[in-house]
Design a protein around this motif. Sequence first.
Motif, short mmCIF file in Angstrom:
data_model
loop_
_atom_site.label_atom_id
_atom_site.label_comp_id
_atom_site.label_asym_id
_atom_site.label_seq_id
_atom_site.Cartn_x
_atom_site.Cartn_y
_atom_site.Cartn_z
N LYS A 268 0.82 -1.22 0.00
CA LYS A 268 0.00 0.00 0.00
C LYS A 268 0.85 1.27 0.00
O LYS A 268 0.33 2.36 -0.25
N LEU A 269 2.15 1.15 0.27
CA LEU A 269 3.04 2.31 0.26
C LEU A 269 3.20 2.80 -1.18
O LEU A 269 3.48 2.01 -2.08
N SER A 270 3.04 4.09 -1.39
CA SER A 270 3.10 4.62 -2.75
C SER A 270 4.48 4.41 -3.38
O SER A 270 4.59 4.17 -4.59
N SER A 271 5.53 4.49 -2.56
CA SER A 271 6.88 4.30 -3.10
C SER A 271 7.08 2.86 -3.58
O SER A 271 7.71 2.62 -4.62
N LEU A 392 12.56 1.59 -1.61
CA LEU A 392 12.80 1.28 -0.20
C LEU A 392 12.67 2.51 0.71
O LEU A 392 12.82 2.38 1.92
N SER A 393 12.38 3.67 0.12
CA SER A 393 12.41 4.91 0.90
C SER A 393 11.41 4.95 2.04
O SER A 393 11.65 5.59 3.06
N GLU A 394 10.26 4.29 1.91
CA GLU A 394 9.23 4.32 2.95
C GLU A 394 9.14 3.00 3.72
O GLU A 394 8.27 2.84 4.58
N SER A 402 11.46 -8.27 3.73
CA SER A 402 10.25 -8.37 2.91
C SER A 402 10.21 -7.29 1.84
O SER A 402 9.83 -7.55 0.69
N GLY A 403 10.62 -6.07 2.21
CA GLY A 403 10.60 -4.98 1.24
C GLY A 403 11.55 -5.21 0.08
O GLY A 403 11.18 -5.04 -1.08
N VAL A 460 3.40 10.90 -13.06
CA VAL A 460 2.19 10.67 -12.26
C VAL A 460 2.56 10.47 -10.79
O VAL A 460 1.92 11.04 -9.88
N TYR A 461 3.59 9.67 -10.52
CA TYR A 461 4.02 9.43 -9.14
C TYR A 461 4.50 10.73 -8.48
O TYR A 461 4.16 11.01 -7.32
N ALA A 462 5.29 11.51 -9.22
CA ALA A 462 5.80 12.77 -8.67
C ALA A 462 4.64 13.72 -8.34
O ALA A 462 4.65 14.39 -7.29
N HIS A 463 3.67 13.78 -9.22
CA HIS A 463 2.50 14.64 -8.98
C HIS A 463 1.71 14.16 -7.76
O HIS A 463 1.29 14.97 -6.92
N HIS A 464 1.55 12.84 -7.64
CA HIS A 464 0.82 12.28 -6.50
C HIS A 464 1.55 12.58 -5.19
O HIS A 464 0.92 12.95 -4.19
#
Length: 474
Positions: A268-271, A392-394, A402-403, A460-464
């Motif tokens: 669920k993490l956007s990153s 892996l940032s978040e 797991s990540g 799109v990701y950067a805008h989000h």
Amino acid sequence: MNKVSAPLTFAGLTILMAGQLLPLIDFSIVNVALDAVAAALHASHVELELMVAVYGVAFAVCLAMGGRLGDNFGRRRIFTLGVWLFGLASLGCGLSTSILMLLIARALQGIGAALIVPQILATIHVSLSGRAHSRALGLYGSVGGMAFIVGQVLGGWLVSADVAGMGWRSVFLINIPVCVVILLFCSRWVPETWKEQAAGVDWPGTLILATVIVCLLVPVAMGPVFHWSWPYVAMLCLVIPLTRLFWLTELSQQQQNRAPLMPPSLLKLSSVQFGLVLAVLFFACWSGFMFAMALTLQAGLGMSASHSGDSFVALGFAYFVGSLLSARITAKIGQIRTLLTGCAIQMCGLIGLIATIHTVWPALTLVSLIPTTSLMGFGQSFIVSSFFRIGLSEVPAKDAGSGSAILTTVQQAAFGLGSALLGSLFYQIYQATQDYHDAVIGALCGELVLMSIVVISTWVYAHHRQSAKTAVAD
């Protein structure tokens, strides 16, 4: 919470990087040997695609489980086990007398690689922090360039030199000395890291994930050859409901505190979501590019394995240099801009390569490939380093295994998908035109389309992300 038995020193990091070399060398070295394997074992183009893909499938299916085993039983211990299995499987590949035997050994290689790779990223993630962590990730990316160069040059030389009459077999047997060196020094230099609370292995999730990947890759590789007969269409149609079943299974596992294979909380993490999209698109491009170009140079233009391998040394060297610079560039302009810069450079190189092939064909030489492939390699280094940093940032440190396993699972599945997807496009065009020029141009144009989608997805990701920051500030 993770426990670390000792600090991760440069010597320990070197051993981990040597372990990373094994699966990466195996990827590039096999592409150099495609034509020789086809001639020796009478392999069809579908079997060649499967030889590349089965490794990626086994790698992808077992990666998350490999990360979990490392969390539970010690990452150094599972790393060592993976090196043992990879070495024995490489021996099996080198001794194969049929394409079926080779495919089985390749699958075992993939399982061994799946035990090795998650331990590397997870150990770095929990043992280092700050600038040391960023430098280690940059080194992790630069090793990819080194492996690429070693695989191309050494693989081409081994096949052409036919050392001791082994020919293509030596490209697999060369892994064994590397495995021996790692096993000799691993316990001395690599610290043991593990989770305090052991988690069970998610067998239902593993089985469903394996089925999803097989139902996707097999039709892509073999469907066009068999004119999309109903079994392949049925397998492809099963991908969506099976993916939904996998999500529900993982959600149920998480709700019951049973440690799911791919925790929905991480998905669920956007990153992580963006990292998965980037992995599917970019790494499919990379593997498909290498597959199509290797066959074009050897089967289409009659180059020796040695000359074919040497043709991509410039790409590998540029990738290595770019990886060493990526941490510094990211610190100055940020992760998103670094990624977009890498995409722009890579796509310029790709367009230049298409123009070069169209202009000089069939007089394609090492010198004519250097400018454009160098641009591609330099740009790819920024993309790969950004993929791991953003993905892996978040991710919390407690979920490091797991990540990293989630990201690398999709990365390896994409490697298998790319050779099947662009390889099938390559062969469909070749069968229609009987011209390797048209086939490789078509495959490269397909890659250009996928890279364009990467750029759109990044915007799109950067805008989000910017919208989310603005909402928090308000």
